[in-house]
Design an enzyme around this catalytic site. Structure first.
Site, PDB file in Angstrom:
ATOM      1  N   LYS A  26       0.818  -1.213   0.000  1.00 10.94           N
ATOM      2  CA  LYS A  26       0.000   0.000   0.000  1.00 10.94           C
ATOM      3  C   LYS A  26       0.855   1.267   0.000  1.00 10.94           C
ATOM      4  CE  LYS A  26      -2.225  -1.071   3.788  1.00 10.94           C
ATOM      5  NZ  LYS A  26      -1.562  -2.370   4.052  1.00 10.94           N
TER       6      LYS A  26
ATOM      7  N   ARG B 162      11.553  -6.697   4.380  1.00  9.27           N
ATOM      8  CA  ARG B 162      11.280  -5.256   4.411  1.00  9.27           C
ATOM      9  C   ARG B 162      12.288  -4.532   5.294  1.00  9.27           C
ATOM     10  NH1 ARG B 162       5.401  -2.570   5.435  1.00  9.27           N
ATOM     11  NH2 ARG B 162       5.633  -3.324   7.582  1.00  9.27           N
TER      12      ARG B 162
ATOM     13  N   ARG C 220      11.849  -3.725  11.315  1.00 11.77           N
ATOM     14  CA  ARG C 220      10.893  -3.468  12.390  1.00 11.77           C
ATOM     15  C   ARG C 220      10.573  -4.760  13.135  1.00 11.77           C
ATOM     16  NH1 ARG C 220       5.922  -0.003  10.171  1.00 11.77           N
ATOM     17  NH2 ARG C 220       5.226  -2.123   9.787  1.00 11.77           N
TER      18      ARG C 220
ATOM     19  N   ARG D 268      -0.773 -10.088  12.900  1.00 14.72           N
ATOM     20  CA  ARG D 268      -1.314  -8.893  12.235  1.00 14.72           C
ATOM     21  C   ARG D 268      -2.253  -9.282  11.096  1.00 14.72           C
ATOM     22  NH1 ARG D 268       3.611  -5.452  10.439  1.00 14.72           N
ATOM     23  NH2 ARG D 268       2.018  -3.884   9.967  1.00 14.72           N
TER      24      ARG D 268
END
Length: 212
Positions: free
Chosen positions: A13, A123, A156, A167
């Site tokens: 996104k 990521r 992260r 999540r």
């Protein structure tokens, strides 16, 4: 054009929002960023949000909506905007409508859960400006360093596989029902995010009826 993007954590996104922002010449409005900014600037809604955060509580939807509305009233949003991270639930979507924040389209980026887990492991995020990269699909020009501000990139904690699965469970339970909500309003456009970033962008442009 006033848009929001739906999709699981790691569905792309943020990347596609940035591309659309440049393409359409409208700002991307990240609820996380504007919340932090409102708190930092000491605005009335920022202080209201801070009072909940300081108590370890979730910021209520009505405060989040007020912060979004405050940001959308700024001149750079006059020709449209892209919401990133909002709405997350049907009550939030209903609240947006109740506050007169009307969308022209809702893009849903479709990615399987297993692909999401694999993607998140690669990521890398800039702790300073929030830019997001991927070691394979969207690497920075210099390994481990943010292109935008030169800060060392980090992994992260919530990108760990077990956390990602938690999540995803929350996404399927709370956010995915928004697809049906917006489909009934005739706003939903689903795009498979299975190719390159450029391929997905072209498919998004086609779904919105804008040229490449």
């Amino acid at each position: 054009m006033k848009l929001t993007l739906l999709g699981a954590p790691g569905a792309g996104k943020g990347t596609q929002s940035d591309i659309l922002s440049r393409k359409l010449g409208v700002p991307t409005i990240s609820t996380g960023n504007i919340l932090r900014s409102a708190i930092h600037d000491g605005t009335s809604v920022g202080l209201a949000a801070k009072s909940y955060i300081d108590k370890g509580q979730l910021v209520p939807d009505n405060v989040i909506i007020d912060i979004v509305q405050e940001r959308l009233s700024q001149p750079d949003c006059a020709n449209g905007f892209i919401l990133d991270g909002m709405p997350r639930t049907i009550p939030q979507a209903e609240a947006l409508i109740a506050h007169g924040i009307v969308l022209d389209g809702v893009l849903s980026l479709e990615v399987s859960d297993e692909d999401i887990v694999e993607r998140m492991a690669g990521r890398r995020v800039c702790p300073r400006c929030g830019a997001s990269y991927h070691v394979r699909m969207n690497p920075p020009k210099q390994d481990g360093v943010c292109d935008a501000c030169g800060t060392a990139l980090i992994v992260r904690p919530d990108d760990a596989p077990e956390t990602v699965r938690d999540r995803l469970h929350i996404y399927h339970e709370q956010t995915e029902p928004l697809k049906g909500f917006y489909e009934k309003l005739g706003l939903l456009r689903s795009v498979e995010n299975a190719g390159s970033i450029e391929d997905v962008s072209r498919e998004i442009f086609r779904s919105l009826g804008i040229g490449e």
